[in-house]
Design a protein around this motif. Structure first.
Motif: not given
Length: 562
Positions: A490-496, A499-500, A506-511
């Motif tokens: 759940t936390i991983a999905y929310i953070l994604r 982030a999206d 264009w940010s490599t870190v975000c991708r």
């Protein structure tokens, strides 16, 4: 009966072939029981020797065959009261013939289609020799104590059920039996009988009364409560034994042998004359002793069965038996086995079930390690109180288990909150302690206290089992196995998602962060799917527990508001 040819008891049988002679050999009560030393006890219908006499060390030693006793008692439904009908008396007086007639009477009359007006013995040619074995002769054959393997079951008009055991004992007053052994056999039989038939020949003689009084002296002391710690004793209000009936065989003094009611009245008048007070001190004390020890003393008379019956070749042909004897014996059977008058074995005011009776029988039989001398009265008292305390613990613990099984037993499905379970446990335990107190009401206080502590210890151990069973039904139990991976996904999905929506495309870190979080919750979801495929039953239980947890939390909230 003549002195040269009379009826004698069943012979001793080889232990490995016990029960092969039966009324119905095809009837089997189930799987064979096995004694502690590996001796197989056939579960066929027959007479089981419960007490044998003599071993290599002591020719008078009593050996109690507990496994055989248990095999008989196991056939009695739980909770049924037990009546014990036993026959004692001199050897060669037809005790086993009498018991075999009892068996045939019960076999024919305990059928639904039987009419009380019919005479079963008129439809049977021979009594047979398949019950308590009997035959003509002058030599002693029976030793020890025998019980018929099949309890007889009766139902009273009130709906109460009662089981009856038939008991045969070694013949007494022969040239091989010591007076100590005679007293021991008579005493052990009297201790566990509710209806004892004293088989006497021709008349009630003074030595018959003295034999009764001899054991009664021990009985009075044995059944007297005694507090060991305070060294005080007091007699119980109840008489120690229930009923003794003198069965006078070959009675020759009936005025009229066609009026059976009148014949019975004659025997009652005869008994009153026999036990009435005497001026001589020893005769008076003998009678007072007997009357003080038995709640009920009765008498019944039988005429001579006829010369053919006493022949050594007699095989049980009923047509050869004197008709008056047959009619009297039939009436006697109806008198004894009338369901409305059958009384269970009672010890210290308590009607005994099969489990309780077994405990007492074992306690008494263990005292007779040697038949050469009668156990001391104090030892009998200790055995009686110990058996009573054991029964009190067993019955109270069983009462506790029955009530707790309905609350948190293995068949229960609902979870009980721990504080509620503890409260119910205390309530049920208090009731069980009251049951214990009502049963353990005589003997040394120290022994009673020890038995009470044993009960409390066993109740505590049993409650631990119920606690674990209840905890296994806790709807919140096991959630930690699933909560952590679900939380991570759940936390991983929310953070994604965050982030999206917030980071630049264009940010490599975000991708890379989005891809990592996507892979993370995907792995967790796959892990949960694999668990769901392999543990579908556990998943269903999980959802059920989840529903139960929600309900439990909701109910808990309501309780707090209240």
């Amino acid at each position: 009966m003549s002195d040269d040819a009379v009826l004698v008891e069943h012979p001793d049988r080889d232990e490995d072939h016990m029960g092969e002679e039966t009324i119905n050999p095809s009837v089997s009560a189930g799987e064979d029981a096995v004694e502690g030393d590996g001796v197989v006890i056939p579960e066929e219908v027959g007479a089981y020797q419960i007490v044998s006499i003599g071993n290599q060390e002591d020719q008078y030693a009593f050996t109690f065959h507990e496994e055989k006793m248990n095999a008989i008692m196991a056939k009695i439904p739980v909770g049924w009261k037990v009546s014990v009908v036993s026959v004692v008396g001199a050897f060669r007086t037809g005790k086993s013939f009498l018991l075999s007639w009892f068996l045939q009477h019960l076999h024919h009359t305990n059928k639904d289609e039987f009419s009380p007006d019919s005479k079963w013995y008129k439809q049977v040619e021979s009594l047979g020799n398949e019950g308590f074995n009997w035959r003509g002769g002058s030599e002693r054959n029976t030793t020890g104590i025998w019980i018929w393997s099949e309890p007889q079951f009766f139902k009273k008009e009130s709906g109460e059920n009662i089981a009856v055991l038939l008991v045969d004992t070694q013949g007494m007053f022969d040239n091989e039996t010591t007076m100590g052994l005679t007293a021991s056999i008579f005493g052990l039989s009297t201790l566990f009988s509710s209806y004892q038939i004293y088989n006497v020949d021709k008349r009630i003689q003074e030595d018959n009364l003295q034999q009764l009084a001899l054991f009664s002296e021990y009985a009075r002391m044995a059944m007297t409560t005694h507090d060991v710690d305070e060294s005080e004793s007091s007699k119980t209000d109840n008489k120690p034994f229930q009923q003794i009936e003198f069965l006078v065989r070959d009675w020759q003094n009936f005025e009229e042998e066609e009026d059976f009611a009148e014949m019975q009245e004659e025997m009652e008048e005869y008994l009153q004359k026999v036990i009435s007070e005497r001026e001589a001190k020893d005769l008076k004390e003998t009678r007072e002793q007997i009357v003080s020890c038995f709640e009920k003393i009765t008498c019944y008379g039988l005429v001579h069965p006829g010369p053919a019956v006493t022949k050594k070749k007699y095989s049980g042909d009923i047509k050869l038996v004197d008709p008056t004897f047959v009619e009297l014996l039939d009436r006697y059977c109806w008198k004894i086995f009338n369901p409305e008058t059958l009384v269970p074995k009672i010890i210290h005011g308590r009607e005994l079930t099969s489990v309780e009776l077994s405990s007492y029988f074992k306690a008494y039989a263990d005292l007779f390690t040697t038949g050469a001398s009668f156990p001391e009265a104090g030892t009998l008292l200790n055995a009686t109180s110990q058996a009573n305390n054991t029964n009190a613990v067993t019955l109270s613990l069983e009462d506790y288990k029955q009530k707790m099984n309905r609350i948190a037993g293995p068949n229960c499905s609902n979870y009980v909150r721990p504080e509620e379970l503890n409260e119910l446990h205390r309530e049920v335990m208090d009731k069980s302690l009251r049951t214990f107190k009502s049963i353990a009401n005589f003997g040394g206080q120290r022994q009673i206290d020890e038995a009470r502590e044993k009960l409390l210890h066993e109740v505590d151990d049993t409650f631990i089992v119920y606690t674990k069973l209840n905890e296994s039904r806790n709807p919140l139990a096991g959630f930690e196995t699933y909560i952590l991976p679900i939380a991570i996904a759940t936390i991983a999905y929310i953070l994604r998602v965050i982030a999206d929506t917030t980071c630049s495309g264009w940010s490599t870190v975000c991708r890379r962060s989005s891809d990592f979080l996507s892979h993370l919750y995907a792995v967790v979801v796959c892990f949960l799917l694999i668990i769901g495929m392999t543990k579908a039953q556990q998943i269903r239980e999980l959802f059920n527990r989840l529903q139960g947890a929600i309900k439990l939390l909701t109910d808990g909230g309501k309780d707090k508001k209240d």
